[in-house]
Design a protein around this motif. Sequence first.
Motif, PDB file in Angstrom:
ATOM      1  N   ASP A 105      39.842  20.023  51.647  1.00 31.78           N
ATOM      2  CA  ASP A 105      40.784  20.397  50.593  1.00 31.78           C
ATOM      3  C   ASP A 105      40.163  21.540  49.791  1.00 31.78           C
ATOM      4  O   ASP A 105      39.085  21.384  49.204  1.00 31.78           O
ATOM      5  N   ARG A 106      40.831  22.681  49.764  1.00 32.62           N
ATOM      6  CA  ARG A 106      40.199  23.843  49.163  1.00 32.62           C
ATOM      7  C   ARG A 106      40.296  23.871  47.638  1.00 32.62           C
ATOM      8  O   ARG A 106      39.667  24.718  46.991  1.00 32.62           O
ATOM      9  N   ALA A 107      41.059  22.965  47.058  1.00 31.07           N
ATOM     10  CA  ALA A 107      41.105  22.878  45.599  1.00 31.07           C
ATOM     11  C   ALA A 107      39.960  22.036  45.056  1.00 31.07           C
ATOM     12  O   ALA A 107      39.431  22.323  43.980  1.00 31.07           O
ATOM     13  N   THR A 108      39.570  21.016  45.818  1.00 30.09           N
ATOM     14  CA  THR A 108      38.608  20.048  45.302  1.00 30.09           C
ATOM     15  C   THR A 108      37.304  19.957  46.087  1.00 30.09           C
ATOM     16  O   THR A 108      36.317  19.408  45.581  1.00 30.09           O
ATOM     17  N   GLY A 109      37.294  20.434  47.331  1.00 28.50           N
ATOM     18  CA  GLY A 109      36.125  20.267  48.181  1.00 28.50           C
ATOM     19  C   GLY A 109      36.079  18.936  48.903  1.00 28.50           C
ATOM     20  O   GLY A 109      35.092  18.619  49.573  1.00 28.50           O
TER      21      GLY A 109
ATOM     22  N   ALA B 279      51.358  29.308  54.787  1.00 22.65           N
ATOM     23  CA  ALA B 279      52.229  29.796  53.729  1.00 22.65           C
ATOM     24  C   ALA B 279      52.337  31.293  53.849  1.00 22.65           C
ATOM     25  O   ALA B 279      51.398  31.962  54.247  1.00 22.65           O
ATOM     26  N   PRO B 280      53.464  31.896  53.502  1.00 22.52           N
ATOM     27  CA  PRO B 280      53.616  33.337  53.588  1.00 22.52           C
ATOM     28  C   PRO B 280      52.550  34.059  52.787  1.00 22.52           C
ATOM     29  O   PRO B 280      52.172  35.180  53.100  1.00 22.52           O
ATOM     30  N   LEU B 281      52.046  33.421  51.737  1.00 19.70           N
ATOM     31  CA  LEU B 281      51.019  34.029  50.911  1.00 19.70           C
ATOM     32  C   LEU B 281      49.825  34.449  51.743  1.00 19.70           C
ATOM     33  O   LEU B 281      49.150  35.431  51.439  1.00 19.70           O
ATOM     34  N   PHE B 282      49.571  33.706  52.834  1.00 10.04           N
ATOM     35  CA  PHE B 282      48.359  33.958  53.590  1.00 10.04           C
ATOM     36  C   PHE B 282      48.607  34.637  54.921  1.00 10.04           C
ATOM     37  O   PHE B 282      47.764  34.604  55.795  1.00 10.04           O
ATOM     38  N   LEU B 283      49.780  35.233  55.097  1.00 12.69           N
ATOM     39  CA  LEU B 283      49.982  36.045  56.285  1.00 12.69           C
ATOM     40  C   LEU B 283      49.218  37.348  56.127  1.00 12.69           C
ATOM     41  O   LEU B 283      48.710  37.682  55.056  1.00 12.69           O
TER      42      LEU B 283
ATOM     43  N   PRO C 110      43.500  21.642  64.521  1.00 10.31           N
ATOM     44  CA  PRO C 110      42.760  21.177  63.346  1.00 10.31           C
ATOM     45  C   PRO C 110      43.339  19.912  62.718  1.00 10.31           C
ATOM     46  O   PRO C 110      42.654  19.262  61.935  1.00 10.31           O
ATOM     47  N   VAL C 111      44.582  19.572  63.031  1.00 13.77           N
ATOM     48  CA  VAL C 111      45.186  18.347  62.505  1.00 13.77           C
ATOM     49  C   VAL C 111      44.763  17.150  63.353  1.00 13.77           C
ATOM     50  O   VAL C 111      44.278  16.134  62.848  1.00 13.77           O
ATOM     51  N   LYS C 112      44.900  17.284  64.662  1.00 12.75           N
ATOM     52  CA  LYS C 112      44.500  16.208  65.570  1.00 12.75           C
ATOM     53  C   LYS C 112      42.988  16.209  65.822  1.00 12.75           C
ATOM     54  O   LYS C 112      42.452  15.242  66.366  1.00 12.75           O
TER      55      LYS C 112
ATOM     56  N   ASP D 147      48.641  13.709  57.536  1.00 11.74           N
ATOM     57  CA  ASP D 147      49.156  12.385  57.158  1.00 11.74           C
ATOM     58  C   ASP D 147      50.509  12.501  56.465  1.00 11.74           C
ATOM     59  O   ASP D 147      50.801  11.796  55.488  1.00 11.74           O
ATOM     60  N   GLY D 148      51.332  13.435  56.981  1.00 15.77           N
ATOM     61  CA  GLY D 148      52.683  13.588  56.464  1.00 15.77           C
ATOM     62  C   GLY D 148      52.785  14.355  55.160  1.00 15.77           C
ATOM     63  O   GLY D 148      53.889  14.461  54.592  1.00 15.77           O
ATOM     64  N   LYS D 149      51.661  14.923  54.698  1.00 10.99           N
ATOM     65  CA  LYS D 149      51.689  15.660  53.445  1.00 10.99           C
ATOM     66  C   LYS D 149      51.124  17.068  53.661  1.00 10.99           C
ATOM     67  O   LYS D 149      50.136  17.234  54.371  1.00 10.99           O
ATOM     68  N   PRO D 150      51.733  18.074  53.021  1.00 13.12           N
ATOM     69  CA  PRO D 150      51.157  19.421  53.117  1.00 13.12           C
ATOM     70  C   PRO D 150      49.866  19.491  52.299  1.00 13.12           C
ATOM     71  O   PRO D 150      49.832  19.042  51.149  1.00 13.12           O
ATOM     72  N   ARG D 151      48.811  20.025  52.914  1.00 15.70           N
ATOM     73  CA  ARG D 151      47.524  20.158  52.216  1.00 15.70           C
ATOM     74  C   ARG D 151      47.049  21.594  52.325  1.00 15.70           C
ATOM     75  O   ARG D 151      47.088  22.203  53.395  1.00 15.70           O
ATOM     76  N   LYS D 152      46.584  22.131  51.200  1.00 16.54           N
ATOM     77  CA  LYS D 152      45.961  23.450  51.188  1.00 16.54           C
ATOM     78  C   LYS D 152      44.499  23.257  51.570  1.00 16.54           C
ATOM     79  O   LYS D 152      43.740  22.604  50.855  1.00 16.54           O
ATOM     80  N   VAL D 153      44.121  23.816  52.715  1.00 19.36           N
ATOM     81  CA  VAL D 153      42.811  23.507  53.271  1.00 19.36           C
ATOM     82  C   VAL D 153      41.986  24.764  53.489  1.00 19.36           C
ATOM     83  O   VAL D 153      42.508  25.886  53.543  1.00 19.36           O
TER      84      VAL D 153
END
Length: 703
Positions: free
Chosen positions: A356-360, A17-21, A480-482, A336-342
């Motif tokens: 998952d960085r929101a939940t652990g 995300a641009p937020l993390f550039l 990191p995905v595969k 798995d076809g979904k954007p995840r904040k990791v």
Amino acid sequence: MNNIGLPPLRWVSLVCAPLFLLACSKAPIPADMASAAEPVIVQEWSKHGGSDAEQRFSPLEQITPANVEQLGLAWAFDLGVSRGIEATPLVVDGVIYVTATWNKVSALDARTGELRWQFDPQVDRSKAADLCCDAVNRGVAYSDGKIITGTIDGRLIALDAKTGKKLWDVVTVDQSQPYTITGAPRIVNGKAIIGNGGAEYGVRGYVSAYDVNNGDMVWRFYTVPGNPADGFESPAMAKAAETWKGEWWKYGGGGTVWDSMAYDPELDLLYVGVGNGSPWNQNIRSPGGGDNLYLSSIVALRPETGEYVWHYQTTPGETWDYTATQHMILAELDIDGKPRKVIMQAPKNGFFYVIDRATGELLSAENYVPVNWATHIDTKTGRPAEVPEARWGGRAPHLQLPGPFGGHNWHPMSFSPDTGLVYIPAIEAPYIYSDDKNFSFKEGHWNTGADSAMGSLPTDMAQFKAIKAALKGRLLAWDPVKQRPAWQVEHGSPWNGGVLSTAGGLVFQGNADAKLVAYRADTGERLWDFFAQTGIVAPPISYELDGEQYLAVASGWGGTFTLVYGGLFPAGSDAGVGRLMVFKLGATAKLPVLAESTMAKPTPPASTANAATIAKGKQLYDNNCVVCHGDHVISSGLIPDLRWSPLLNSDEAFKAVVIDGGLTSRGMPAFRGIISESELKILRAYIISAANEGLEEKLGIGK
């Protein structure tokens, strides 16, 4: 999954995300640095990992695979010291800030290298005796016109960024205990966040937040519980105490937050990486087992209050020095076809985690280096499937990968949103874990509960060559995905530099062979290198001034591997040079030619000790001296080689330093109460024997 089988050699590597550039700003530099009529635009590197997300990715793209061969040295600054330079430089308003050994801070013109100011915090150098891994530090933080720096003796100091004037200076630790600071502070919402080190010496870990304006402590979060009789500081500590056994607090417990952190402003979560147990041997620390929270964990906290939110423990019941203090990266991945904040980490234990960085919640984990202590990570429970033999405490010795150096150590990795790859400075360095049968806890001294003698390399030529072949280092491009490698480049040593990736399609890394190297980010093709005269362990950064892209890296060979094995594995690096080097396209500056050393080795006293005395002396040396002075008393060159010390000529002179502490001001600890006078004579006899052995010539490693 890659399991290994190795011969039972008694050796070790011890010890989007641009937020993390990239956190870039475009603003005119101050009037005293440029004409007001001609404002100069800068793109900065103002945070330790480039951004709060710690991706170590530069959006600059002027330097590319097509023109990187034109990259040359623009200028270099001699840091005046060379021992273990690990700092990430910062660039703010056209000024570059870098630290060196003993926490000296230099502010330089980022265009020319002209010195603006220097600050020496005058650290208590006797605290070097409390450092497991060399007299190092990893850089400063910047906030609102202030440079914030931590010191080896446990202080946090704020300096005026323009002048270097000290604004405040606070002690963050109990200085009577063996705490140290080697990590770089992080800034979150006006707070300087800092942890500490010292787990091997018997301390209790924590992380603290300080007001950047005045140095007042805002909060503190302990990572392991203290004595239950004293009460618990938080519900998180009460819960953690349920996972410990025995009287762990008498050993400190460990869990120091000595390096990695990251911050998500959207979730308002601060992530801290927690270190190993104290001692390593869980049978001693927590007899009866238990997960021993929050050792070897990623812990998410509220940065305003230090309140616990969640944790993920990479190595429950840690007993191998498998820290989770390694670099953590925040990113957005399509899983798995979904954007995840990791949040992603490659900790010492050899598995690459996507969480998952929101939940652990654990999303995936696979080994990125060969592993034989566990067969896999159970994605349902998040726990490793351990091999029973790996629980070495009270059992037979176990030859294991990874060893205490880990599959990845402190050297930062990098994530490129362009390629989707994480670039890891990976390590293969096995270790034989075995009980220290004579262990007794000594506060302020090396306390692992492991037999350090297992770390000594054999002197048989064939076995030595086999070990050298087994010690490996590589630059690993990991998907990191595969959860598999995309490409890898083998190095000549396991101990190499941190990594930078760029939007120009490049990856930069320094190495033990004194080269800064550029690779294609998509294939790993080697495109350019520069000989730095000394090994590079620090990570590069990139910034832009006046429309030109610069690359900067600090050089200076050192760190724990170098201290223990640098003499046996010199890897083409000179230990006597430490610099900040800055590069740009078309530059042609040269490093000064190094003068050859003409110092002659003195003749040591004759060795008259028998084999039994030498063997006992070696055991004393391995348990007390090897972590600084090198295996088989072969020094890395960072500190004096004991084999040529004039102290060997006299029992009295040797005692004055080793037992009485005559050189504590230079970082040599006093061993009064640890080594008796009769043992001291045996230790001296072993060192004299080693001086007469000529092992370097026998093994073909003499320089």
